[in-house]
Design an enzyme around this catalytic site. Structure first.
Site, PDB file in Angstrom:
ATOM      1  N   GLU A 100      11.319   6.898 -15.231  1.00  0.00           N
ATOM      2  CA  GLU A 100      10.976   5.310 -14.656  1.00  0.00           C
ATOM      3  C   GLU A 100      11.515   4.028 -13.890  1.00  0.00           C
ATOM      4  OE1 GLU A 100       7.939   2.194 -13.210  1.00  0.00           O
ATOM      5  OE2 GLU A 100       7.512   4.063 -13.868  1.00  0.00           O
ATOM      6  N   GLU A 153      12.896   2.921  -4.826  1.00  0.00           N
ATOM      7  CA  GLU A 153      11.249   2.512  -3.971  1.00  0.00           C
ATOM      8  C   GLU A 153      11.384   1.170  -4.686  1.00  0.00           C
ATOM      9  OE1 GLU A 153       6.899   3.082  -6.186  1.00  0.00           O
ATOM     10  OE2 GLU A 153       7.969   2.017  -7.711  1.00  0.00           O
ATOM     11  N   HIS A 183      24.343  19.608 -17.670  1.00  0.00           N
ATOM     12  CA  HIS A 183      23.788  21.159 -17.047  1.00  0.00           C
ATOM     13  C   HIS A 183      23.953  21.008 -15.417  1.00  0.00           C
ATOM     14  CE1 HIS A 183      22.616  22.881 -20.432  1.00  0.00           C
ATOM     15  NE2 HIS A 183      22.270  21.850 -21.122  1.00  0.00           N
ATOM     16  N   LYS A 209       0.156   0.627  -1.714  1.00  0.00           N
ATOM     17  CA  LYS A 209       0.127   0.430  -2.916  1.00  0.00           C
ATOM     18  C   LYS A 209      -1.095   1.522  -3.580  1.00  0.00           C
ATOM     19  CE  LYS A 209      -0.407  -1.561  -6.881  1.00  0.00           C
ATOM     20  NZ  LYS A 209       1.079  -1.466  -8.024  1.00  0.00           N
ATOM     21  N   ARG A 265      -2.036  -2.523   0.869  1.00  0.00           N
ATOM     22  CA  ARG A 265      -2.497  -1.017   1.540  1.00  0.00           C
ATOM     23  C   ARG A 265      -1.615  -0.190   2.620  1.00  0.00           C
ATOM     24  NH1 ARG A 265      -7.201   1.114   0.230  1.00  0.00           N
ATOM     25  NH2 ARG A 265      -8.175  -0.100  -1.537  1.00  0.00           N
ATOM     26  N   LYS A 299      12.254   2.485 -10.185  1.00  0.00           N
ATOM     27  CA  LYS A 299      11.974   1.695  -9.251  1.00  0.00           C
ATOM     28  C   LYS A 299      12.930   0.971  -9.614  1.00  0.00           C
ATOM     29  CE  LYS A 299       7.896  -0.296 -11.334  1.00  0.00           C
ATOM     30  NZ  LYS A 299       7.283   1.493 -10.567  1.00  0.00           N
ATOM     31  N   ASN A 349     -10.033   3.577   7.074  1.00  0.00           N
ATOM     32  CA  ASN A 349      -9.045   3.988   6.025  1.00  0.00           C
ATOM     33  C   ASN A 349      -9.197   5.652   6.040  1.00  0.00           C
ATOM     34  OD1 ASN A 349      -7.371   4.011   3.614  1.00  0.00           O
ATOM     35  ND2 ASN A 349      -8.501   3.888   2.473  1.00  0.00           N
ATOM     36  N   GLY A 350      -7.796   6.371   5.602  1.00  0.00           N
ATOM     37  CA  GLY A 350      -8.436   8.108   5.705  1.00  0.00           C
ATOM     38  C   GLY A 350      -7.940   8.951   6.044  1.00  0.00           C
ATOM     39  N   TRP A 402      -1.392   1.631   7.265  1.00  0.00           N
ATOM     40  CA  TRP A 402      -0.086   2.657   6.622  1.00  0.00           C
ATOM     41  C   TRP A 402      -0.090   4.195   7.556  1.00  0.00           C
ATOM     42  CZ3 TRP A 402       0.819   7.057   4.073  1.00  0.00           C
ATOM     43  CH2 TRP A 402       2.114   7.765   3.530  1.00  0.00           C
ATOM     44  N   CYS A 440      -5.070   2.258   4.098  1.00  0.00           N
ATOM     45  CA  CYS A 440      -5.107   0.885   4.585  1.00  0.00           C
ATOM     46  C   CYS A 440      -5.950   0.071   4.138  1.00  0.00           C
ATOM     47  CB  CYS A 440      -5.597   2.210   6.151  1.00  0.00           C
ATOM     48  SG  CYS A 440      -4.287   3.106   6.960  1.00  0.00           S
TER      49      CYS A 440
END
Length: 607
Positions: free
Chosen positions: A479, A486, A502, A602, A27, A483, A98-99, A74, A2
């Protein structure tokens, strides 16, 4: 995860709080809120969803007052509702957090047994309720806040606001970052310096366990043992324009476009004046006695480490252990004191990566933090630290930080090879000459945007995608898939090309786009064989290669994107550009929120 902000100002706080929260919305954006004190009265406004919803509410129900706190959330404990939005308020206390408070349920049950009535599902309300209980027992705000912190277990950055007190903020941190900004008769609090950029460039960072009593005239800081202590005030090179979109529609588009300039800066920072020899600034590290390196990170930074594994082992001939940070310390891996752990984090605050660093520190291992924020916790706690020089990155999907991480790790691999005597000065100069070409080659890659945008329009209609690569292009395939999923919400997976048969080939049909990352290198023919296995089963292949590779292999592909020719070792950096642009334009065509994709934030400062 947050974002929190606090203001003790000389002007109306609400618009300043709202503006600061805009810079912290990366955030978290599940809900937001602010609280102010006017004529001794503590009031708050909260709203779910994006910050614009709170802004609309404040138009119709404004808040006055020159002191206040704000929050963009968040969600962890409790779904995104108005009741669960911050600031959480109980009686005379409002708090933003935040936490995660790990023992909140035990504290909550204790408070309920004493008659407390809770209005939310959050762990944060427990902080406000507990602090209020101490005030009800006669403690002043400073004592009540200290007693509250003594009862909390977990991670937090907190900022308290108190009814009837328009000249006091109390801030504290344990496991989550917090900065105090100094103004002219004003003081500010922010989750990071970005929030404070337009208001001040004078910042004091709280350290682990610190509690700060803040008025317009003073800052008193107490360490984890309750002792008054001085923390350094720093003058930061903060430019509010660096955290604005400018003429770009999205931060991600701006940050993709900035890569030639930030990479040029990152390269320049690591070379001597003649640009033919490494001179990694302030890095007192000799690899000559190091036989093993542990690379630890999360998300995109972890994939950068995956690429770096190839470089360290091929160029420097050093064995690499590679681990995702959220698993590393729980395996309790044995570590050797004479070897090196490298932890990589854009923010320098990633909770799992920080915990991995502390595990290595505890076991007396030499540690190197690679970060984008020089004043971050990882930068301070690692034995050594390196800046990647990417500049502020606001878009949740990392772009320029990824390529700057890769560039920094590549330089480290060269230094390791030189220290161990595996390359000589002539070979070092040759490698550096190659990397000096990167910024201009990235400019060339960016010129392919129109073509990539057209391809993305077709890709946006898919439900799934596969990315393939061999060697150091394999982690880049992962990657590219990350991208795409997300920010566009298209399910995508990255595989080593040789693993296709496989299992993943069972997914291939005419509706499955397969993106093949294949510069014309020593593995090219093997990758092309895997590509033909896809085409033989009706799969649509998007081949990203160079001109030589296209001449040799593009027959039968759905589309081919031709990249500049580059030395093989550097291809993962250059080929990052098309996979970033492909994901970006696919998301734009799908109409998703590119900079703030659902459920993501982020800076991941909670486990």
């Amino acid at each position: 995860m947050c974002g929190i902000v606090g203001i003790l100002g000389n002007h109306e706080a609400s618009p300043i709080l709202l503006d600061a929260l805009k810079r912290l919305e990366y955030r978290g954006y599940d809900s937001s809120g602010i609280a102010t004190i006017n004529d001794g009265v503590l009031e708050r406004r909260r709203e779910i969803g994006k910050l614009v919803n709170l802004a609309d509410k404040l138009v119709h129900k404004p808040l006055k007052g020159k002191i206040g706190i704000g929050h963009t959330r968040w969600a962890t404990h409790g779904s995104p509702t108005v009741a669960n939005a911050h600031p959480q308020k109980t009686g005379k206390v409002a708090v933003v957090h935040n936490g995660i408070i790990e023992n909140f349920k035990k504290l909550r049950d204790e408070l309920i047994s004493d008659g407390a009535v809770f209005q939310s599902e959050t762990d944060t309300e427990t902080v406000a309720q507990l602090c209020m209980s101490f005030i009800n027992n006669g403690d002043n705000p400073a004592i009540a806040a200290k007693k509250t912190l003594d009862r909390l277990e977990g991670a937090y950055a907190l900022c308290f606001l108190f009814h009837d007190n328009d000249n006091l903020l109390i801030a504290a941190r344990k496991g989550s970052p917090l900065a105090i900004g100094h103004g002219n008769g004003e003081m500010f609090v922010g989750s990071d310096a970005i929030a404070l950029a337009p208001m001040t460039n004078q910042v004091t960072y709280l350290e682990e366990g610190d509690l700060a009593l803040i008025t317009r005239e003073s800052l008193e800081i107490f360490d984890i043992d309750g002792r008054a202590i001085e923390r350094n005030r720093q003058t930061l090179d903060l430019n509010a324009q660096n955290v604005a979109k400018g003429n770009y529609k999205h931060f991600m588009a701006k940050e993709i476009a900035e890569q030639p300039s930030v990479l040029a800066d990152a390269i320049q920072q690591n070379l001597n004046s003649t640009r033919n020899k490494l001179e990694i600034s302030n890095l007192e590290l000799d690899f000559s006695s190091i036989n093993r390196i542990t690379l630890v990170a999360c998300g995109t930074a972890f994939l950068a480490c995956n690429v770096a594994k190839y470089w360290f082992e091929k160029i420097a001939r050093i064995s690499i252990d590679l681990d995702v940070a959220s698993e590393f310390r729980y395996r309790e891996p044995p570590v050797e004191k004479n070897n090196l752990a490298i932890v990589v984090s854009q923010s320098g605050e990633t909770a799992d990566t920080l915990a991995a660093l502390r595990y290595c520190n505890k076991n007396k291992m030499k540690t190197l933090g690679i970060v984008n924020v020089d004043e971050s916790t990882i930068s301070r706690e690692a034995s050594l630290a390196l800046q990647i020089h990417a500049g502020p990155e606001i878009g949740v999907a990392s772009t320029k930080a990824f390529t700057c991480q890769l560039t920094t790790l590549y330089f480290l691999a060269i230094k390791a090879a030189k220290d161990k005597g595996n390359i000589n000065s002539k070979q070092e100069a040759k490698l550096i000459k190659s990397i000096l070409q990167l910024p201009s080659m990235i400019v060339d890659a960016l010129s392919l945007e129109a073509e990539i945008k057209q391809t993305a329009q077709d890709l946006s209609k898919a439900s799934n995608a596969i990315f393939l690569g061999r060697g150091a292009m394999y982690p880049l395939a992962s990657e590219g898939a990350l991208k795409l999923k997300e920010i566009s919400y298209i399910h995508a997976e990255g595989y080593a090309s040789g693993e296709l048969k496989h299992g993943p080939i069972a997914l291939v049909d005419e509706n499955m786009p397969v993106v093949v990352l294949a510069p014309r290198d020593e593995l090219f023919e093997k990758t092309v064989s895997n590509m033909h296995e896809v085409m033989a089963r009706g799969g649509k292949v998007l081949l990203i290669t160079d001109a030589e590779g296209a001449d040799e292999a593009q027959d039968g592909t759905w589309k081919t994107i031709i990249m500049p020719k580059i030395p093989n070792d550097l291809a993962p950096i250059l080929y990052s550009i098309p996979v970033q642009l492909l994901a970006y334009h696919t998301a734009v065509y799908k109409g998703t929120d590119v900079d703030q994709p659902r459920n993501l934030a982020k800076s991941v400062t909670v486990e």
